[in-house]
Design an enzyme around this catalytic site. Structure first.
Site, short mmCIF file in Angstrom:
data_model
loop_
_atom_site.label_atom_id
_atom_site.label_comp_id
_atom_site.label_asym_id
_atom_site.label_seq_id
_atom_site.Cartn_x
_atom_site.Cartn_y
_atom_site.Cartn_z
N SER A 1 0.85 -1.19 0.00
CA SER A 1 0.00 0.00 0.00
C SER A 1 0.89 1.24 0.00
O SER A 1 2.10 1.16 0.23
CB SER A 1 -0.97 -0.02 1.18
OG SER A 1 -0.33 0.43 2.34
N SER B 1 1.83 3.68 1.75
CA SER B 1 2.72 4.14 2.82
C SER B 1 3.85 3.15 3.11
O SER B 1 4.66 3.40 3.99
CB SER B 1 1.90 4.35 4.10
OG SER B 1 1.30 3.12 4.48
N LYS B 2 3.89 2.06 2.37
CA LYS B 2 4.86 1.02 2.71
C LYS B 2 6.14 1.13 1.87
O LYS B 2 6.25 1.97 0.99
CB LYS B 2 4.21 -0.36 2.51
CG LYS B 2 2.94 -0.56 3.33
CD LYS B 2 3.17 -0.42 4.82
CE LYS B 2 1.97 -0.80 5.65
NZ LYS B 2 0.82 0.09 5.50
N ASN B 3 7.11 0.26 2.16
CA ASN B 3 8.43 0.38 1.53
C ASN B 3 8.38 0.13 0.03
O ASN B 3 9.18 0.68 -0.72
CB ASN B 3 9.41 -0.57 2.21
CG ASN B 3 9.55 -0.28 3.68
OD1 ASN B 3 8.56 -0.30 4.40
ND2 ASN B 3 10.73 0.03 4.15
N ILE B 4 7.48 -0.73 -0.41
CA ILE B 4 7.16 -0.84 -1.84
C ILE B 4 5.73 -0.33 -1.94
O ILE B 4 4.78 -1.07 -1.67
CB ILE B 4 7.28 -2.29 -2.35
CG1 ILE B 4 8.74 -2.78 -2.22
CG2 ILE B 4 6.80 -2.41 -3.80
CD1 ILE B 4 8.95 -4.24 -2.64
#
Ligand SMILES: Cc1ncc(COP(=O)(O)O)c(C=O)c1O
Length: 384
Positions: free
Chosen positions: A181, A183-186
């Site tokens: 999603s 806000s995540k690192n990917i």
């Protein structure tokens, strides 16, 4: 409101967007060859036998509980300090969450002692969560689960690029679930991945992600098989090819992006070291490499958190709170459960901005805003 420093911000380079556009131009949009390439690359990166791309981490968690054949009457030990979807996955299959506490207010992950205390005759599984990308006590919980013959599932939503020695997050038990999603690192918008080393479990997850059909549309399209059987029941939890291409491109930059995150995390720690009323959580572990998905700190009892957050907001700095404890929320309320560390942490913690492309100026703005806000009258005692 436009934040001078938002909590997080995904960044795309030209190659990321080109990979996605190229897929749109190819004429094949649903899950297909780009998804298969992403799965292969993700399995290779995490050193897992299988990686199965899905539409979200929530879908991966649900599929994991489903394919692990958790049933009504089963209990699953889980942190309350997590996003609600970790716990939803358990109740979606009719099982019951048994909440366990965190290790400490500066170690906001599930504690092995608390997990052990929560295990009862109906316990079938433990569902951990790598808080902020930190693996915490996951390995010890995996060993405990193995001793009690319990299934271990890892919510690794925050943990793309989190390692303990040679082992990647999501490889300590039966399955690991990752979030892509925004806000995540990917961060591709919506998307996720499930990893596992178990062949039969992987086949079940892959089939039930795709309505339980015996073959996928792409396989029939390029004539790998003419078979189209209703082999099972299932869900539409597919990831589409353009977003898979984007995730694949971003996976190639994951280590360098996470190194930038680590540098910001270290700069915050250094700046806050002498500031008594704020204590960063998750001190660096020399055995581990975190994805640094988030930066969280706990405030002294005397600090009024709402006023502290408002003071940062006035300076253009976005903050958040991760998380309201799930056992106190309406969906999974278990008012009789007492988790003193989780409840204390939930009252006093704050999440500060952290994203790879944060400029030095933005970082200093956050540090300056924290410093000023803590010496000004945000302290409950001095404000009274
Ligand atoms: C700990 C945790 N688990 C699960 C999820 C769900 O991820 P998704 O939005 O990909 O379903 C999130 C999302 O924020 C999360 O933070």
């Amino acid at each position: 409101m436009t934040w001078r420093v938002p909590l997080c911000r995904p960044t795309f380079v030209r190659d990321d967007l080109e990979a996605m556009l190229e897929t749109y131009r190819s004429g094949w949009l649903t899950s297909g060859p780009r998804t298969a390439e992403l799965e292969e690359a993700f399995a290779h990166y995490t050193r897992a036998r299988h990686a199965i791309a899905v539409s979200s981490c929530s879908a991966a968690l649900h599929l994991a509980c489903d394919a692990a054949r958790l049933r009504p009457g089963d209990e699953v030990v889980v942190p309350s300090l997590t996003f609600t979807s970790t716990v939803n996955a358990i109740t979606h299959v009719g099982a019951r969450p048994r909440f366990a506490d965190i290790a400490d207010v500066t170690e906001p992950w599930l504690s092995v002692e608390s997990v052990e205390a929560a295990i009862g005759p109906r316990t079938k599984a433990v569902l951990t969560m790598a808080y902020g990308g930190h693996l915490g006590e996951t390995e010890a919980i995996g060993e405990l689960a193995a001793r009690h013959d319990l299934i271990l599932i890892e919510d690794a939503a925050h943990a793309c690029g989190s390692w303990l020695g040679e082992r990647h997050a999501g490889t300590f038990g039966l399955a690991g679930a990752f979030s892509f999603s925004g806000s995540k690192n990917i961060g591709i918008g919506e998307g996720g991945m499930l990893i596992t080393d178990d062949d039969e479990f992987a086949a079940r997850v892959a089939r039930r992600r795709w309505h339980g059909l015996s073959s996928q549309a792409w396989d029939r399209h390029h004539q790998a098989t003419p078979k189209y059987e209703l082999a099972d029941t299932g869900f539409n939890y597919r990831l589409d090819d353009p977003k898979a291409a984007l995730a694949h491109a971003m996976l190639g930059r994951l280590d360098s992006e996470n190194a930038r995150r680590a540098a910001i995390d270290a700069a915050y720690r250094e700046a806050f070291a002498g500031m008594e009323p704020i204590r960063p959580t998750a001190a660096p572990d020399p055995q581990a490499r975190s994805s640094h998905c988030m930066f969280t700190a706990v405030l002294d009892e005397a600090v009024d958190r709402d006023r502290f957050r408002a003071a940062l907001a006035d300076r253009g700095v976005q903050t958040s709170v991760h998380y309201p404890p799930v056992h106190l929320g309406v969906n999974h309320a278990q008012a009789h459960v007492q988790l003193p560390l989780t409840e204390d942490y939930a009252r006093r913690s704050v999440t500060l901005p952290l994203f790879p492309q944060m400029t030095a100026e933005q970082r200093e703005l956050v540090i300056g805003a924290v410093r000023e806000s803590l010496v000004r009258p945000v302290r409950a005692a001095s404000a009274a």
